[in-house]
Design an enzyme around this catalytic site. Structure first.
Site, PDB file in Angstrom:
ATOM      1  N   ASP A   1       0.838  -1.210   0.000  1.00 56.22           N
ATOM      2  CA  ASP A   1       0.000   0.000   0.000  1.00 56.22           C
ATOM      3  C   ASP A   1       0.868   1.253   0.000  1.00 56.22           C
ATOM      4  OD1 ASP A   1      -2.359   1.392  -0.014  1.00 56.22           O
ATOM      5  OD2 ASP A   1      -2.767   1.151   2.131  1.00 56.22           O
TER       6      ASP A   1
ATOM      7  N   THR B   1     -10.798  -6.704  -5.137  1.00 60.37           N
ATOM      8  CA  THR B   1     -12.113  -6.686  -5.794  1.00 60.37           C
ATOM      9  C   THR B   1     -12.754  -5.304  -5.668  1.00 60.37           C
ATOM     10  OG1 THR B   1     -12.974  -7.675  -3.745  1.00 60.37           O
ATOM     11  CG2 THR B   1     -12.688  -9.156  -5.609  1.00 60.37           C
TER      12      THR B   1
ATOM     13  N   ASN C   1     -10.877  -2.453  -5.854  1.00 64.94           N
ATOM     14  CA  ASN C   1     -10.069  -1.447  -6.560  1.00 64.94           C
ATOM     15  C   ASN C   1     -10.664  -1.014  -7.909  1.00 64.94           C
ATOM     16  OD1 ASN C   1      -6.918  -2.698  -5.236  1.00 64.94           O
ATOM     17  ND2 ASN C   1      -8.066  -0.888  -4.610  1.00 64.94           N
TER      18      ASN C   1
ATOM     19  N   SER D   1      -8.289  -4.822   4.748  1.00 66.79           N
ATOM     20  CA  SER D   1      -8.809  -4.487   3.405  1.00 66.79           C
ATOM     21  C   SER D   1      -9.162  -5.730   2.581  1.00 66.79           C
ATOM     22  CB  SER D   1      -7.824  -3.595   2.635  1.00 66.79           C
ATOM     23  OG  SER D   1      -7.582  -2.392   3.323  1.00 66.79           O
TER      24      SER D   1
HETATM   25  C1  IPE Z   1      -5.477  -2.747  -0.424  1.00 68.80           C
HETATM   26  O1  IPE Z   1      -5.148  -1.418  -0.479  1.00 68.80           O
HETATM   27  C2  IPE Z   1      -5.433  -3.353  -1.799  1.00 68.80           C
HETATM   28  C3  IPE Z   1      -4.108  -3.539  -2.360  1.00 68.80           C
HETATM   29  C4  IPE Z   1      -2.988  -3.257  -1.748  1.00 68.80           C
HETATM   30  C5  IPE Z   1      -4.069  -4.094  -3.689  1.00 68.80           C
HETATM   31  P1  IPE Z   1      -6.244  -0.276  -0.646  1.00 68.80           P
HETATM   32  O2  IPE Z   1      -5.507   0.999  -0.695  1.00 68.80           O
HETATM   33  O3  IPE Z   1      -7.136  -0.583  -1.792  1.00 68.80           O
HETATM   34  O4  IPE Z   1      -7.088  -0.414   0.708  1.00 68.80           O
HETATM   35  P2  IPE Z   1      -7.927   0.659   1.482  1.00 68.80           P
HETATM   36  O5  IPE Z   1      -8.880   1.269   0.513  1.00 68.80           O
HETATM   37  O6  IPE Z   1      -6.977   1.678   2.002  1.00 68.80           O
HETATM   38  O7  IPE Z   1      -8.585  -0.086   2.591  1.00 68.80           O
HETATM   39  C1  IPE Z   2      -1.565   0.268  -3.376  1.00 69.49           C
HETATM   40  O1  IPE Z   2      -1.344   1.635  -3.364  1.00 69.49           O
HETATM   41  C2  IPE Z   2      -1.708  -0.300  -4.758  1.00 69.49           C
HETATM   42  C3  IPE Z   2      -3.079  -0.666  -5.132  1.00 69.49           C
HETATM   43  C4  IPE Z   2      -4.102  -0.672  -4.342  1.00 69.49           C
HETATM   44  C5  IPE Z   2      -3.296  -1.094  -6.520  1.00 69.49           C
HETATM   45  P1  IPE Z   2      -2.527   2.672  -3.328  1.00 69.49           P
HETATM   46  O2  IPE Z   2      -2.888   3.052  -4.727  1.00 69.49           O
HETATM   47  O3  IPE Z   2      -3.656   2.166  -2.509  1.00 69.49           O
HETATM   48  O4  IPE Z   2      -1.832   3.897  -2.610  1.00 69.49           O
HETATM   49  P2  IPE Z   2      -2.491   4.898  -1.574  1.00 69.49           P
HETATM   50  O5  IPE Z   2      -3.047   4.082  -0.461  1.00 69.49           O
HETATM   51  O6  IPE Z   2      -3.557   5.638  -2.311  1.00 69.49           O
HETATM   52  O7  IPE Z   2      -1.374   5.777  -1.149  1.00 69.49           O
HETATM   53 MG    MG Z   3      -4.101   2.356  -0.543  1.00 69.95          MG
END
Ligand code: IPE
Ligand code: IPE
Ligand code: MG
Length: 238
Positions: free
Chosen positions: A18, A64, A66, A194
């Site tokens: 993340d 799922t 995203n 998550s």
């Molecule tokens: C979890 O991260 C999904 C992945 C790392 C692929 P998210 O950024 O989507 O999770 P939330 O929205 O902060 O919970």
């Molecule tokens: C994780 O990084 C990668 C995916 C969920 C695909 P994020 O895109 O969630 O990064 P933040 O949380 O917005 O910084």
């Molecule tokens: Mg994130």
């Protein structure tokens, strides 16, 4: 840092990667640039883990949920899947790594599904680390699909509903045959699951680092492992 030779390397590590978006935003860059950097980190960490002797490395690449992101971000991520599928195949070959994908791949574009299938089939006989990529993965969705498959088998007379054990059910999950994570790492400081590996992480040790995924590296990984080594796992005993 302690000597690596004294460090117990967990057999199964899972990572919620993340912080790509924040990494980019802090530099005034579009979010997709963060994802691009994040992919480079994945490549490097696969190699580091394989060399450290990790048996199974599972990473959360796309949930799922995203799909809710902007069209621009989602299509950028799809482009990265396309580009990195080829690179990953080379990395996997070079490091004797077997690749497996968990999650519902049917929702991806045809060419990505084919790239994933190829990654799995061409690395099937590798005998080193198993690299598991969670894409269009959700813990609830995985359990739902497993329950459906089990119900179908009951209907077909293959087994009785009352025969269902935790072990049997685990065999219906996407992660069948993959040991539950000993260590679950989440980057970027967020304190939640998550929807990642909710069944499998029942007794995983959770380590959260504030480091954003594109900045994650072997030193940070070793610090996480060190923290893991200081934990006392009890599995409900005393
Ligand atoms: C979890 O991260 C999904 C992945 C790392 C692929 P998210 O950024 O989507 O999770 P939330 O929205 O902060 O919970
Ligand atoms: C994780 O990084 C990668 C995916 C969920 C695909 P994020 O895109 O969630 O990064 P933040 O949380 O917005 O910084
Ligand atoms: Mg994130």
């Amino acid at each position: 840092m302690s000597n690596i030779s004294e460090t117990h390397i967990p057999g199964s590590i899972a990572i919620i990667m993340d912080g790509n978006g924040r990494w980019a935003q802090r530099r005034g860059l579009p979010r997709n640039m963060g994802h691009r950097e994040g992919c480079k980190t994945v490549e490097q960490i696969i190699e580091d883990c394989a060399r450290l002797g990790v048996g199974y490395l599972t990473v959360y690449a796309f949930s799922t949920e995203n799909w809710r992101r902007s069209e621009d971000e989602v299509s950028g991520l799809m482009q990265l899947f396309r580009y990195y599928a080829g690179r990953l195949l080379v990395r996997a070959r070079d490091n004797n790594v077997r690749v497996r994908m968990i999650g519902d791949r049917s929702r991806f574009p045809r060419d990505i599904i084919e790239a994933i299938n190829k990654l799995e089939s061409e690395t099937r006989d590798n005998t080193g680390m198993t690299f598991v990529m969670a894409a269009n993965y959700g813990g609830r969705d995985e359990i739902r699909r497993a329950a459906m498959d089990f119900a179908e088998d009951v209907k077909a007379g293959k087994l009785e509903a009352s025969e269902l054990t935790e072990e049997t059910f685990s065999g219906y999950l996407d992660t069948a045959g993959i040991p539950d994570p000993d260590l679950l790492i989440r980057t970027s400081g967020e304190l939640r699951l998550s929807n990642f590996l909710m069944w499998q992480c029942a007794y995983s040790e959770i380590v959260i680092t504030d480091v954003l995924w594109p900045d994650f590296n072997k030193d940070v990984l070793l610090k996480c492992i060190e923290e893991f080594n200081g934990r006392k796992r009890r599995f409900g005993g005393v």
